[in-house]
Design a protein around this motif. Structure first.
Motif, PDB file in Angstrom:
ATOM      1  N   LYS A 141      -7.745 -24.532  33.608  1.00 29.67           N
ATOM      2  CA  LYS A 141      -7.199 -25.227  34.700  1.00 29.67           C
ATOM      3  C   LYS A 141      -5.848 -26.199  34.434  1.00 29.67           C
ATOM      4  N   SER A 159      -6.509 -26.731  40.280  1.00 28.92           N
ATOM      5  CA  SER A 159      -7.735 -27.678  40.345  1.00 28.92           C
ATOM      6  C   SER A 159      -9.002 -26.505  40.558  1.00 28.92           C
ATOM      7  N   SER A 165       0.504 -32.113  36.512  1.00 24.20           N
ATOM      8  CA  SER A 165      -0.561 -33.122  36.145  1.00 24.20           C
ATOM      9  C   SER A 165      -0.333 -33.756  35.110  1.00 24.20           C
TER      10      SER A 165
END
Length: 554
Positions: free
Chosen positions: A25, A31, A123
């Motif tokens: 991920k 996600s 992220s």
């Protein structure tokens, strides 16, 4: 102790697969749901594929940027690792290049400088709390509610810890002390409980990263702990902009060595099918059932294989190598020798005693239970005949001769062709010659063959006439490491039954442990030491020449 190398290897490989899949991920920037338990890895892969196939414009930008970062980091780490392995001796002071540290520092700096999070939505680690909580004793009121969960966590965590320690111990050539490891984890978790820490056990991913960074001694653990403490107290905010893809790349590259454990399967399968099965079951169970259930399944199957090994012990006929006193496996059948030497290749206990019983029946061609049943049935039939017989004539020699019980191996035609050897002995109106070991030899004078048949047993009972074939069995006990009470009872019964059927049994190469069981089980008290020999050669030689090797008996 109870974790075999094949089980540890398979479990490690399965755990490495879990670690690698858990990083997908972050490597792709998508996600996924939070899963644990059975088939958790399947649901994670499903979510990753679903997310990658349903991306919108912003999602595609984020994923593209994340994949580029992941690829660059992975390639860099692989190159650095290759350089460290090939040019280890040429590096300054022999210190490997800290590729992981470079990725963390450079990745954080580039992400902060170019604003990866704001521009591409990559992220990042995010806010890292500074400081540690004040120490306080655990709440004793919670003990009753957590003890049922804490015990399995402790067992599984310790098992994983020992497994990981054994893997690296084999790689670097040192031995671990499980008891010392247990004390260490107990102390660390006791101290951690005052700071509201989660249970502390080894992390495979972090252990692999540490090894790939060149760490080999306990000093590395102290330095790592000091750095983590420094980050928690001071440096935490500096790493808030570090892309998660950098961390995922570090873990994915570090776990490569554990994934290589898959190469252990084929050599294990070639050497021993059960070891290969243990590896495969541990690996697949860990992948599909999660780490905890996989470990328990691997241990249970490993114990089951131990039961299989002790149950299906080989017992084989051995013959003497010409010119030596050594006996080795042979394809010789029971009909080719008067005496059979049987080697039982393992401990004798209640699980595998029937395998030895079947081998004895195969070699002697006689099942004592069936023979005794036939004898009993024949006696009942003779008794009924005598009751129905109204004759009051005195017994004659011919009638006494008819009372003999001949085994099925001797044709009834022979009973009229017996003639006595020299120096006969008269008993019950029947003439026979006595020879050592309670055997009685008669000569058949029929024209068809010229065998010597043996009548053995107590002459007060109907004697048994033994024809050509096995007349004695030597049980080689050199590989019988121990016997239980059932094994000793079986040997006593076998010796009794075969003696009644005219077949002598002897033991050879009896070890101290087995001899102790024979003593405590009453075997020695019943049969003495006359049937126990130092070697199979001595037993065979003494059987054919009783006076030659008397001193070799126990």
């Amino acid at each position: 102790m109870y974790l075999s190398d094949p089980m540890i290897s398979g479990f490690t490989c399965g755990s490495a697969v879990h670690v690698f899949v858990s990083q997908l991920k972050d490597l792709f920037g998508v996600s996924v749901g939070s899963y644990s338990g059975v088939l958790a890895i399947v649901w994670i892969i499903r979510d990753v594929i679903t997310e990658l196939t349903t991306l919108d414009a912003a999602g595609r930008t984020k994923t593209a940027a994340t994949v580029v970062i992941s690829v660059i980091c992975c390639v860099f780490l692989l190159i650095v690792k290759e350089i460290n392995e090939r040019f280890k001796k040429k590096l300054p002071l022999g210190i490997p290049i800290p590729g992981e540290l470079v990725v963390v520092v450079v990745g954080t700096g580039v992400s902060y400088g170019f604003g990866f999070y704001d521009l591409y939505g990559v992220s990042i680690v995010g806010s890292i709390p500074v400081g540690i909580p004040a120490p306080k004793p655990p709440d004793a009121n919670l003990l009753g509610s957590v003890v049922a969960t804490a015990i399995p966590i402790a067992i599984v965590g310790y098992s994983v810890a020992v497994s990981v320690a054994k893997i690296f111990g084999m790689n670097f050539g040192y031995k671990i002390k499980p008891n010392q490891e247990l004390v260490a984890y107990g102390v660390s978790n006791t101290v951690g409980s005052f700071f509201s820490c989660v249970p502390a056990f080894p992390s495979m991913s972090r252990s692999c990263v540490q090894v790939d960074s060149g760490g080999k001694t306990q000093l590395v653990g102290l330095i790592s702990a000091a750095v983590i403490l420094l980050v928690l107290l001071v440096l935490g905010p500096l790493f808030e902009d570090m892309p998660k893809a950098c961390l995922a790349a570090i873990i994915a590259v570090a776990i490569k060595g554990m994934l290589r454990k898959a190469r252990d399967f084929l050599p294990l399968w070639r050497i021993d099918k059960l070891d290969g099965a243990v590896w495969m079951v541990a690996c697949i169970a860990t992948i599909l059932l999660d780490v905890v259930y996989g470990l328990l399944t691997g241990i249970a199957f490993n114990f089951l294989c131990v039961v299989f090994r002790t149950q299906f012990i080989k017992s084989e006929t051995v013959t003497r190598i010409n010119g030596t006193e050594i006996y080795r496996k042979s394809e010789k059948t029971s009909s080719q020798s008067d005496i059979a030497v049987i080697a039982f290749r393992g401990p004798l206990h209640y699980v595998n005693k029937d395998r030895l019983r079947r081998r004895l029946i195969k070699e002697t061609q006689i099942d004592p239970a069936l023979e005794k049943a036939k004898k009993k049935k024949k006696k009942k039939k003779q008794k009924r005949t005598q009751v129905e017989d109204n004759s009051t004539d005195s017994p004659s020699v011919s009638k006494r001769e008819d009372d003999f019980s001949f085994s099925s191996e001797v044709d009834a035609k022979y009973k009229d062709n017996f003639k006595c050897n020299d120096n006969p002995t008269y008993q019950n109106d029947v003439i026979y010659e006595e020879i050592p070991n309670n055997h009685h030899t008669f000569e058949d004078t029929s024209e068809e063959d010229n065998h010597v048949y043996t009548i053995s047993g107590d002459m007060e009972d109907p004697p048994i006439v033994k024809g050509p074939g096995v007349t004695a069995v030597v049980l080689d006990c050199s590989q019988i490491s121990f016997m239980d009470s059932v094994g000793v009872k079986f040997l006593k019964k076998a010796f009794e039954d075969y003696k009644e059927l005219g077949i002598d049994m002897m033991l050879s190469n009896v070890g101290d442990e087995a001899m102790s069981k024979l003593h405590s089980g009453g075997f020695i008290e019943k049969f003495g030491y006359d049937l126990i020999y130092l070697s199979s050669y001595d037993a065979v030689l003494d059987y054919f020449r009783p006076s030659v090797i008397e001193e070799t008996k126990f």
